[in-house]
Design a protein around this motif. Sequence first.
Motif, short mmCIF file in Angstrom:
data_model
loop_
_atom_site.label_atom_id
_atom_site.label_comp_id
_atom_site.label_asym_id
_atom_site.label_seq_id
_atom_site.Cartn_x
_atom_site.Cartn_y
_atom_site.Cartn_z
N ASN A 44 -2.70 26.40 14.07
CA ASN A 44 -2.37 27.44 15.06
C ASN A 44 -0.96 27.99 14.89
O ASN A 44 -0.69 29.14 15.23
CB ASN A 44 -2.61 26.94 16.49
CG ASN A 44 -1.84 25.69 16.81
OD1 ASN A 44 -1.41 24.97 15.90
ND2 ASN A 44 -1.64 25.41 18.08
N PRO A 79 -1.77 31.83 12.88
CA PRO A 79 -2.35 32.14 14.19
C PRO A 79 -3.49 33.15 14.12
O PRO A 79 -4.39 33.12 14.96
CB PRO A 79 -1.17 32.71 14.99
CG PRO A 79 -0.01 32.78 14.09
CD PRO A 79 -0.33 32.11 12.79
N GLU A 80 -3.47 34.01 13.09
CA GLU A 80 -4.53 35.03 12.99
C GLU A 80 -5.88 34.36 12.76
O GLU A 80 -6.86 34.62 13.47
CB GLU A 80 -4.20 35.99 11.84
CG GLU A 80 -5.12 37.19 11.79
CD GLU A 80 -4.77 38.14 10.65
OE1 GLU A 80 -3.82 37.85 9.89
OE2 GLU A 80 -5.48 39.16 10.53
N TYR A 86 -6.52 31.11 13.12
CA TYR A 86 -6.78 30.16 14.22
C TYR A 86 -7.45 30.87 15.39
O TYR A 86 -8.43 30.39 15.95
CB TYR A 86 -5.46 29.52 14.68
CG TYR A 86 -5.69 28.49 15.78
CD1 TYR A 86 -5.96 27.16 15.45
CD2 TYR A 86 -5.65 28.85 17.13
CE1 TYR A 86 -6.19 26.21 16.44
CE2 TYR A 86 -5.88 27.91 18.12
CZ TYR A 86 -6.14 26.60 17.76
OH TYR A 86 -6.38 25.66 18.75
N SER A 87 -6.94 32.04 15.69
CA SER A 87 -7.49 32.76 16.85
C SER A 87 -8.94 33.21 16.60
O SER A 87 -9.76 33.22 17.52
CB SER A 87 -6.56 33.91 17.18
OG SER A 87 -7.27 35.05 17.48
N GLU A 114 -11.06 30.22 17.03
CA GLU A 114 -11.15 29.96 18.47
C GLU A 114 -12.22 30.86 19.12
O GLU A 114 -13.04 30.42 19.91
CB GLU A 114 -9.78 30.25 19.09
CG GLU A 114 -9.58 29.70 20.47
CD GLU A 114 -8.13 29.87 20.92
OE1 GLU A 114 -7.48 30.87 20.52
OE2 GLU A 114 -7.65 29.00 21.65
N LYS A 115 -12.21 32.12 18.72
CA LYS A 115 -13.18 33.08 19.29
C LYS A 115 -14.61 32.70 18.90
O LYS A 115 -15.52 32.78 19.72
CB LYS A 115 -12.88 34.50 18.80
CG LYS A 115 -11.65 35.11 19.44
CD LYS A 115 -11.64 36.62 19.24
CE LYS A 115 -10.57 37.29 20.06
NZ LYS A 115 -9.28 37.42 19.37
N ASP A 169 -15.74 29.74 20.80
CA ASP A 169 -16.05 30.18 22.16
C ASP A 169 -17.41 30.87 22.22
O ASP A 169 -18.20 30.66 23.13
CB ASP A 169 -14.95 31.18 22.57
CG ASP A 169 -14.71 31.12 24.05
OD1 ASP A 169 -14.68 30.00 24.57
OD2 ASP A 169 -14.58 32.20 24.67
#
Length: 432
Positions: free
Chosen positions: A5, A9-10, A12-13, A16-17, A20
């Motif tokens: 992360n 971060p790109e 990782y995000s 994460e999405k 989800d």
Amino acid sequence: MKPLNIQDPEIYSLIEKETDRQNFNIELIASENFASKAVISAMGTALTNKYAEGLPGKRYYGGCQYVDLVEDVARERAKLLFNADWVNVQPHSGATANMAVYLTLMKPGETFLGFNLAHGGHLTHGSPVNFSGILYNAEFYGVDKETGRLNMDEIRDKALKVRPKMISIGASAYTRDFDYEGFRSIADEVGAFLWMDMAHTAGLIAAKLLNDPLPHCHVVTTTTHKTLRGPRGGMVLIGKDGENTMGKVAPKSGRLKNWSELFDSSVFPGAIGGPLMHVIAAKAVSFGEALQPSFKTYQEQVLKNIQALAKRLMELGYKLVSDGTDNHLILVDLRSKGLNGKIAEEVLEKAQITVNKNMVPYDTESPFVTSGIRVGSPAMTTRGLKEAEFTRIAELMDMVLSNPGNEEITYKVGAEVNELCSKFPLYNFVTV
Ligand SMILES: Cc1ncc(COP(=O)(O)O)c(C=O)c1O
């Protein structure tokens, strides 16, 4: 070294999405499942760094002492799970495992007989845009128009006519079990090899809830990520006493003397370079899980759940190909509802229900539109849903499909999907 992360971060995000999305959608794609945290953990390890071309004890690289043990464990567990004499766990995917079969049993230009792709077969069984259809001469058998089932007499007639070198069984959208003994007697009659691709049903076969192809087929391939619930990958297997049940003398190729050696060499160097040792470790973990009694209970629930879903959909007036199912999936023919597969997939997705559009046998729509959807129970059964929830899912699907594009209904169904998903939590991690 920084955690993902912080480092990226790109990406990782985006992970994460996607996590989800998996947590908050009803996943009904029949070829998907949710691997355990242990399986996912094994993949995110330093084993990804290791080159290990060759087989345990016979590698082309040094430093393989631990990955050798990992691969040995994977092979032994797979043999135990399927009562197999021999297995190769290195194929990166189902398609790679299948390529090893063609490389071993067929020469380019030779004829094989496979399950018609438009009736539920798979791309790697002779599609003109796949290596199997580009390099080999593919002939097809299909299902009966009325029953949606295979007809062994017609398959025999076709085999006698085209005299294939190999007959392939296995499908990605066939809802009935296979008569392996019947196929073997046809193969023996025409002198063909018999290959089963159990990619979809391997978990149900391991749990002994469907007929077992291994005693009857010369060779069997599978993916490891569908009903088997492992990491994304493939493998090749030969049943007990397989070297003899091959029924033919293996062609001598240099120092290779038997069928298992020939298949091994078709995997590497035939179809792959270095095996994915982190994925092989994850395969071992998933086979260990599949050897537990709880795996059989899970597979039994997969069958109960699809039966509950099928029953409710039929009560609501939906036509299923073959009027039901023996396995983990159904094929819904949407023509009587005035819908096509493309629209159905799109409107269901807006309500957080994920399915895939699928051709139905004798479809007049193109593969990009289709007249049906394929619906499977493995993934949501992994989350713990039972018959009551699957019955309700059929009703939610019907609400959306009876009012395609109605925003109020889409919203209402989506809210109920969120509630259902919250009751059956999936992953509480993004990276392990
Ligand atoms: C019957 C069958 N064989 C092979 C495959 C190919 O597997 P992979 O996507 O791992 O290459 C699939 C995938 O859907 C399949 O359904």
